[in-house]
Structure formats: structure tokens, C-alpha cells
Design a protein around this motif. Structure first.
Motif, PDB file in Angstrom:
ATOM      1  N   GLU A 122       0.775  -1.134   0.020  1.00 34.16           N
ATOM      2  CA  GLU A 122       0.204   0.170  -0.098  1.00 34.16           C
ATOM      3  C   GLU A 122       1.039   0.917   0.084  1.00 34.16           C
ATOM      4  O   GLU A 122       0.387   2.326  -0.675  1.00 34.16           O
ATOM      5  N   MET A 170      -5.934  -6.148  -0.460  1.00 35.92           N
ATOM      6  CA  MET A 170      -6.156  -5.944  -2.262  1.00 35.92           C
ATOM      7  C   MET A 170      -6.097  -6.761  -2.943  1.00 35.92           C
ATOM      8  O   MET A 170      -4.936  -7.782  -2.576  1.00 35.92           O
ATOM      9  N   ALA A 203     -10.238  -2.237  -0.899  1.00 35.77           N
ATOM     10  CA  ALA A 203      -9.224  -1.128  -0.535  1.00 35.77           C
ATOM     11  C   ALA A 203      -9.678  -1.206   0.936  1.00 35.77           C
ATOM     12  O   ALA A 203      -8.743  -0.255   1.066  1.00 35.77           O
ATOM     13  N   GLY A 226      -9.000   3.492  -0.339  1.00 38.55           N
ATOM     14  CA  GLY A 226      -9.209   3.634  -2.244  1.00 38.55           C
ATOM     15  C   GLY A 226      -8.515   4.705  -2.659  1.00 38.55           C
ATOM     16  O   GLY A 226      -7.482   4.694  -3.777  1.00 38.55           O
TER      17      GLY A 226
END
Length: 382
Positions: A85, A323, A349, A353
Motif C-alpha cells: 500500500e 487488495m 481497498a 482507495g
């Protein structure tokens, strides 16, 4: 929203979902497809960018992109999931920086962020200017001296961030997609594989549906926030409380008020806002409100003077393990013919997001590129 019959025979890439991930993927795919001639992108969704907090709602709680507070808040990359991420967030920060300079009307604003942590874990304690910049790509990290910290806070820092007025931004991205030749279709799909039936020449499908069509690892995380008229708020302020809850103020520039939050309630399916939760959020937020503007203009804001524009409930599309980003192949039937269908999955997510959208979109393009090369090469030989 429909597409003309003349489009049905063109080579088409179908993107499912008009949330922030789907919109970002659709635009990045348009960039990639520009060199492949007449390939079009068809964006298929049940819900679309349209309404604003305070106006009559046109969206369900499941269209989380319309309800997001939407600011970039890095988390120390202490796990493999958080490392992925962080990589995507860093790419998103580059794109937001470009958009602020080139498209200042798009709904993104660069501003300062303040963090106050009552019980920071080791990842936060070890964080410094170098690691923060390396993981996030954001600028201006500075630890706050103890004299600048409110009571109960043991670690504080500030940095430059990006705030996104989510309804404005999603509307901007949809207009950009359409202006560049993108097509749209309002449809409720029962499966990602159903998307192959929408066009005669579907090359592949991107599944940015949010919750992933029955994936057992997917679940909703209920979030409740309050959109207020606190127009003087110019910084994001986030406070981690000892009990594990979080309080935040997020200015929504472009006349969007200030988002006060918030809750994270995994597996909670409630749709209606809870009044007791609203009051708790407002009281907690007013404790951090003085830090949302310049020190010389700080003053305690009275809860009776805060105007509530809208109580907001959204279901963040969360997935166990983070994800799903991978290609799946399956035999499908389209127009009575059997073929090998490929779906690029990009969902789950959670509440990140906006923070990771452009990095995820870049990875979707990387996963899709070999499919595109192979399928266009095969069609050229026919």
C-alpha cells in the motif's frame, strides 16, 4: 448511460465499477490503449458520481467513493500488505502533485496535516523524515516538540498532504474519461464474468467492483462521519486515542465544508446514521479543532456553533489480506462462442482507495499489458 450499437463490435476493455479505483484504472488504460488503435474502454457500474452531501442523495452506502473523507495519510509500512500500500500511495502522491499543478480545478488540494498519537506502535516511534519520505513520497515531515503536543499525546508530527473533495474529484475523472472517448453503461452485474457478454469483442475485464462479487474474504467496514460547516479548517488533524478509536478533521476544499470523523466498524451492515455516534464524533473532533489552523488564530469552537450539513454512512469495501490484484483465467461463452476470458481483479481497498488509487491503476495496466499484446496480436493474424 448507454453506448451505441456501433460500438458493440469494436475491441473493448470492460472496467467494472465507477468508484475511485475503477475510474483511475479506466483512465490509465486509456493512456495505454492510445497506441493500439480502435480499442475502447467501457466503464460499467450500478452507481455513478453525481450528488453532494446535503443534497438529495442518489447513492447507496455501498458507493463508498462518494462518502470518503479522502485525504492522504501514510501508515508506517511494517507488514507486507502495508508495504504494498505504501508503494501504491507513493505513486498516487506523484499523480496528485501533478494534478494540483496542472488541473487545479479537479478537486485536489495540497495542505498541511497534523498527527497526534496517544499510543503509537513501534512503527510510528521509529518513523523519521527519511523513512516517511521514502515510503510516502510526501514532503515536509517534522516531529513536533513536546511543548506543542496536547495533553495525553506522546507523539506528534506534521507533513504536507493532499485533500480530495471526493464528489468533485470523481465527477472530474468521469468527465475526463468521457472526453477521451470512453463509453459508459449502467448495469447491475451478477458476476464479473457476465461482463464478457456486454460486447462482441471483449478483450479482458477489470474487476474494480469494490466487494468482489461474493469473494468470501471480502466484507464491509462501516464508517460514519459528519460533514460540517467548519469553513475555517485549513489543515487535516488526526488523533489516535488510547482506546483504539480515531478522531479527525478533514477540510474539503472547493466549498465542501469539513469532514468530522470517524468510525471503523468491520462487518457492521447498518445503513442509517447513529445520533449518539454523531455527537461523540463532534465532541471528540472539537478537542482537536484548535490545531486545524494557525496558532495565533486558535480558539475553542463551541459544539452548538457547528452546523451539520450531512450525516454520512458508507461501507468501505474491505478484504482480508488486503487488495486482490491478480489475473484470473476462465472459459466463458460470448455470442455463442467459447473463449478463454481474463479478468484483472482490483478490489478490496478498504478505506484507502483514494490514497492508493493511482498506484493500483498502474499495477492493473502492468498486469493487463501482456493480455493486450497477446489478444491484439492474435486478432491481427485473423
Amino acid at each position: 448511460m448507454t453506448s451505441s450499437r456501433s460500438d458493440s463490435s469494436r475491441p473493448t476493455v470492460v472496467v467494472i465499477g465507477a468508484g475511485i479505483i475503477g475510474l483511475a484504472c479506466a483512465i490509465k488504460l486509456q493512456d495505454k490503449l492510445a497506441s493500439f488503435g480502435p480499442v475502447q474502454v467501457l466503464l460499467v457500474a450500478r452507481e455513478w458520481p453525481a450528488s453532494f452531501p446535503g443534497a438529495p442523495s442518489m447513492h447507496s452506502v455501498d458507493y463508498a467513493s462518494m462518502w470518503a473523507g479522502a485525504h492522504v495519510r501514510p501508515i508506517p509500512a511494517t507488514t507486507p500488505q502495508l508495504q504494498s500500500e505504501a508503494r501504491w500511495l507513493k505513486q498516487a502522491a506523484v499523480e496528485f502533485r501533478r494534478q494540483v499543478a496542472a488541473e487545479p480545478w479537479c478537486g485536489v488540494t495540497c495542505t498541511m496535516a497534523v498527527e497526534h498519537l496517544e499510543a503509537p506502535d513501534q512503527g510510528y516511534r521509529n518513523q523519521d523524515e527519511t523513512s516517511f519520505a521514502r515510503e510516502s513520497g510526501l514532503r515536509g515531515y517534522r516531529k513536533l516538540p513536546p511543548s506543542k503536543l496536547p495533553d495525553g499525546v506522546v507523539l506528534g508530527y506534521e507533513y504536507e498532504t493532499y485533500c480530495i473533495n471526493s464528489p468533485v474529484y470523481c465527477g472530474h475523472l468521469l468527465r475526463r474519461f468521457l472526453l477521451r472517448g470512453g463509453k459508459t453503461m449502467r448495469r447491475v452485474l451478477k458476476s464479473e464474468w457476465e461482463a464478457f457478454s456486454l460486447r462482441e469483442n471483449t478483450l479482458f475485464v477489470v474487476n474494480a467492483s469494490g466487494v468482489g462479487f461474493g469473494d468470501p474474504k471480502s466484507f464491509p467496514t462501516r464508517g460514519q462521519t459528519v460533514v460540517t460547516d467548519l469553513a475555517h479548517v485549513k489543515k487535516t488533524v488526526t488523533r489516535q486515542n488510547k482506546d483504539g478509536t480515531w478522531s479527525f478533521l478533514i477540510p474539503r476544499f472547493f466549498d465542501g465544508g469539513t469532514v468530522v470523523g470517524g468510525t471503523k466498524e468491520p462487518g457492521d451492515w447498518r445503513v442509517e446514521p447513529d445520533l449518539a455516534t454523531r455527537n461523540r464524533l463532534l465532541v471528540a473532533a472539537l478537542n482537536v479543532e484548535p490545531f486545524s489552523h494557525d496558532e495565533k488564530s486558535r480558539g475553542k469552537c463551541d459544539i452548538e456553533r457547528v452546523g451539520v450539513i450531512s450525516d454520512v454512512v458508507g461501507r468501505r469495501p474491505t478484504r482480508e489480506g488486503g487488495m486482490r490484484l491478480e489475473v484470473e483465467e476462465r472459459a466463458v461463452v460470448n455470442q455463442g462462442k467459447g473463449l478463454n476470458g481474463h479478468v484483472v481483479h482490483a478490489y478490496g481497498a478498504g478505506g484507502r482507495g483514494y490514497e492508493i488509487c493511482w498506484g493500483v491503476a498502474n499495477e492493473v495496466v502492468a498486469l493487463a499489458s501482456p493480455l493486450l499484446q497477446a489478444k491484439m496480436s492474435s486478432r491481427a493474424k485473423l
